[in-house]
Design a protein around this motif. Structure first.
Motif, mmCIF file in Angstrom:
data_model
loop_
_atom_site.group_PDB
_atom_site.id
_atom_site.type_symbol
_atom_site.label_atom_id
_atom_site.label_comp_id
_atom_site.label_asym_id
_atom_site.label_seq_id
_atom_site.Cartn_x
_atom_site.Cartn_y
_atom_site.Cartn_z
ATOM 1 N N UNK A 176 34.967 45.757 51.801
ATOM 2 C CA UNK A 176 34.994 47.215 51.676
ATOM 3 C C UNK A 176 35.685 47.652 50.387
ATOM 4 N N UNK A 177 36.809 47.046 50.065
ATOM 5 C CA UNK A 177 37.528 47.440 48.853
ATOM 6 C C UNK A 177 36.698 47.133 47.615
ATOM 7 N N UNK A 178 36.014 46.001 47.617
ATOM 8 C CA UNK A 178 35.152 45.675 46.479
ATOM 9 C C UNK A 178 34.007 46.681 46.377
ATOM 10 N N UNK A 179 33.453 47.066 47.527
ATOM 11 C CA UNK A 179 32.359 48.019 47.521
ATOM 12 C C UNK A 179 32.816 49.387 47.028
ATOM 13 N N UNK A 180 33.988 49.814 47.461
ATOM 14 C CA UNK A 180 34.519 51.102 46.992
ATOM 15 C C UNK A 180 34.692 51.088 45.476
ATOM 16 N N UNK A 181 35.182 49.980 44.957
ATOM 17 C CA UNK A 181 35.422 49.887 43.516
ATOM 18 C C UNK A 181 34.108 49.857 42.723
ATOM 19 N N UNK A 193 48.859 57.439 37.064
ATOM 20 C CA UNK A 193 47.605 57.828 36.408
ATOM 21 C C UNK A 193 46.967 56.642 35.687
ATOM 22 N N UNK A 194 47.795 55.809 35.076
ATOM 23 C CA UNK A 194 47.283 54.598 34.427
ATOM 24 C C UNK A 194 46.562 53.716 35.440
ATOM 25 N N UNK A 195 47.146 53.580 36.604
ATOM 26 C CA UNK A 195 46.556 52.735 37.634
ATOM 27 C C UNK A 195 45.231 53.306 38.152
ATOM 28 N N UNK A 196 45.091 54.629 38.075
ATOM 29 C CA UNK A 196 43.873 55.264 38.561
ATOM 30 C C UNK A 196 42.774 55.337 37.506
ATOM 31 N N UNK A 197 43.080 54.971 36.274
ATOM 32 C CA UNK A 197 42.155 55.223 35.168
ATOM 33 C C UNK A 197 40.766 54.646 35.403
ATOM 34 N N UNK A 198 40.673 53.467 35.985
ATOM 35 C CA UNK A 198 39.359 52.849 36.187
ATOM 36 C C UNK A 198 38.548 53.557 37.271
ATOM 37 N N UNK A 199 39.193 54.446 38.029
ATOM 38 C CA UNK A 199 38.529 55.159 39.118
ATOM 39 C C UNK A 199 38.005 56.528 38.693
ATOM 40 N N UNK A 200 38.254 56.933 37.463
ATOM 41 C CA UNK A 200 38.000 58.323 37.090
ATOM 42 C C UNK A 200 36.551 58.746 37.321
ATOM 43 N N UNK A 201 35.605 57.895 36.993
ATOM 44 C CA UNK A 201 34.192 58.264 37.103
ATOM 45 C C UNK A 201 33.771 58.553 38.541
#
Length: 225
Positions: free
Chosen positions: A23-28, A99-107
């Motif tokens: 699930x975590x891989x799918x969310x990412x 915010x740095x940790x969230x950066x890859x999630x922005x899209x």
């Protein structure tokens, strides 16, 4: 009998761990909208009913994601806080590493915002279901406050971390909608907000100002009657 019970628990944990991993891989990779319980079950080699047995809804797996993201935040923030004594600087570290940790999630962040924004949603950051993830990041703000060299008035000590966390949520909301390159507008917002905090801290010695701030912080923290 006890050995069999132990084996059953271990098997259950392994199954839950597999579902969580998939699930975590799918969310990412696919975001909230692209992740389904049926898809998770298929990749984990389980029946859909078995997946639902361990996690009743997709949102229960989102909570697993939230906890993991917050622990990643801790791993970034704690070493950066080491040796930093100024409260404003410490708060800045917690906010910026988050915010740095969230950066890859922005899209794909807006997809998760859709499920988190409703007051009755279990993924609302203020919900009881979100407590494990919330407590992790609240602990960071508590560390920032209690281990700083700045003396915070006693009446503010208990509520300030939660008020800072709430402000961080607002910054994160701004970040979700920030379409500037590298979310530079959010960086500027954080700089400006920290400037206000740095200015306000010495002003807490002034009783009327301290009284007003204490009341505001108490309302935000839910302690004000």
């Amino acid at each position: 009998m006890f050995e069999k019970q132990g084996e059953a628990v271990t098997k259950r944990d392994r199954t839950r761990g597999r579902i969580r991993e998939v699930a975590l891989r799918s969310f990412r990779e696919q975001g909230y909208d692209g992740t389904t319980m049926r898809g998770i079950a298929a990749e984990a080699g389980l029946s859909v009913g078995n997946a639902y047995y361990h996690f009743p809804t997709k949102d229960h797996l989102v909570q697993e994601l939230y906890v993991e993201v917050q622990h990643e935040h801790v791993a970034l923030a704690v070493p950066a806080l080491d040796g930093v004594e100024d409260l404003t600087d410490r708060v800045g570290i917690v906010v910026r590493t988050g915010l740095q940790n969230l950066s890859s999630w922005h899209a794909i962040a807006p997809q998760f915002l859709t499920t988190a924004i409703a007051p009755g949603s279990p993924n609302n950051p203020f919900s009881a279901e979100s407590a494990p993830a919330r407590d992790v990041v609240l602990g960071l703000f508590e560390r920032a406050v209690t281990q700083s060299r700045n003396r915070v008035p006693e009446e503010l000590q208990a509520d300030l971390p939660r008020a800072l966390w709430t402000a961080y949520l607002l910054v994160t909301l701004f970040w979700v909608y920030d379409g500037s390159p590298g979310q530079r507008r959010t960086d500027r917002l954080v700089d400006a907000a920290l400037g206000i905090l740095r200015f306000a801290l010495p002003m807490l010695r002034v009783r009327p100002f301290r009284r007003s701030v204490t009341r505001i912080v108490g309302i935000v923290a839910g302690r004000d009657a």
